[in-house]
Motif scaffolding. Structure first.
Motif, PDB file in Angstrom:
ATOM      1  N   HIS A 275       8.879   2.510  -3.622  1.00 11.72           N
ATOM      2  CA  HIS A 275      10.242   2.165  -4.029  1.00 11.72           C
ATOM      3  C   HIS A 275      11.053   1.541  -2.894  1.00 11.72           C
ATOM      4  O   HIS A 275      11.993   0.783  -3.151  1.00 11.72           O
TER       5      HIS A 275
ATOM      6  N   LEU B 130       1.088  -4.166  -5.241  1.00  8.87           N
ATOM      7  CA  LEU B 130       2.372  -4.518  -5.835  1.00  8.87           C
ATOM      8  C   LEU B 130       2.245  -5.624  -6.874  1.00  8.87           C
ATOM      9  O   LEU B 130       2.828  -5.561  -7.960  1.00  8.87           O
TER      10      LEU B 130
ATOM     11  N   ILE C 130       6.184  -1.884  -8.511  1.00 10.60           N
ATOM     12  CA  ILE C 130       6.615  -0.759  -7.692  1.00 10.60           C
ATOM     13  C   ILE C 130       6.418   0.578  -8.403  1.00 10.60           C
ATOM     14  O   ILE C 130       5.943   1.547  -7.822  1.00 10.60           O
TER      15      ILE C 130
END
Length: 288
Positions: A52, A195, A200
């Motif tokens: 995050h 990613l 995320i």
């Protein structure tokens, strides 16, 4: 037989599907390896924090015209350093510092997206865009993934000793601080690698579920590495194909396939599965 060949071969006539499959396999394989150490060391929340926290790095990288991976990696390291610094304070525990850092950096990323003109698509960042993978993205993921996997395998013995017994590792002369730092750097690299495929939010699942599945089904760490990585790759391949034929979210389908493997292991694992544990309980009760 011809139908099976058609199902497997038809998607591969498209370049975007070839790229998607390759990126998904590399990202899942690396996540599966690292997941074993994260699960054993109780660092699952750390994976979520890093995933995050890289959002502002992605936005700033696009704003400055540098590779997205560079910005994501830098902010991943910043998150790790901040968590380590805050948790070193006696009154703040590690889980609290993780919550403070990753929510703050994630919020910063959301603010930057809302205020800074860029080509950043929030949905792609959060949930991945594996079908939009370019050839350049593919080579980038391959380089990062292979480098991360190579370091993990080369340092496997030391990292495994760190995971099982930190005190003994220090006693035999290993630098536990350096090994922990190495693992956190590899976590940042792995997050950047995955990613593009999962985004995320979903990358957290692939950093936790494969290792948990391996822990349920294996009694040695070497076998756990193989099961975790192999299961993650299987979930990636089957997820990509299912998402193509059923018109589903690719990242979400990959994670659901991995969750299915975990569910099967939870119930059917020969030593730690639900059925095996129930059978042992019945035998113990009968013997008593």
């Amino acid at each position: 037989m011809e139908l099976i060949v058609e199902i497997l071969a038809a998607p591969l006539q498209f370049a975007f599907m070839q790229n998607a499959l390759a990126v998904a396999v590399v990202a899942a394989g690396v996540c599966g390896l690292l997941s074993c150490w994260l699960v054993l060391m109780g660092w699952s929340l750390m994976g979520e924090a890093v995933a995050h926290s890289i959002l502002p790095g992605i936005v700033l990288a696009q704003l400055l015209g540098v590779p997205m991976a560079a910005g994501a990696f830098v902010f991943g390291l910043i998150a790790v350093l901040l968590i380590g610094g805050i948790s070193s304070t006696p009154v703040i525990k590690r889980d609290t510092s993780i919550g403070v850092v990753f929510t703050t950096l994630f919020a910063l990323g959301l603010v930057l997206i809302s205020r800074v003109p860029s080509q950043t698509h929030l949905q792609h960042i959060l949930f991945g865009n594996v079908l939009g993978t370019s050839r350049t993205d593919l080579w980038q993921v391959l380089a990062l993934g292979l480098a991360t996997a190579a370091v993990l395998l080369l340092a496997r013995r030391d990292l495994t000793l760190l995971a099982f017994d930190r005190t003994y590792a220090h006693t035999v002369g290993l630098s536990t601080a350096a090994l922990s730092a190495l693992l956190l750097v590899l976590l940042a690299l792995t997050t950047v690698t995955a990613l593009q495929t999962l985004g995320i939010i979903l990358v957290v699942a692939m950093l936790v579920i494969p290792g948990a599945t391996g822990m349920l089904t294996c009694r040695t760490f070497g076998r756990m590495l193989m099961v975790s990585s192999g299961g993650a790759v299987f979930a990636a391949v089957s997820g990509v194909y299912l998402s193509y034929w059923l018109d589903l979210s690719t990242g979400g389908t990959i994670v659901l396939m991995q969750s299915t493997l975990f569910g099967l292991a939870y119930v059917l694992a020969p030593h730690k599965g639900l059925i095996a544990r129930a059978a042992r309980a019945r035998r113990t009760a009968a013997a008593a």
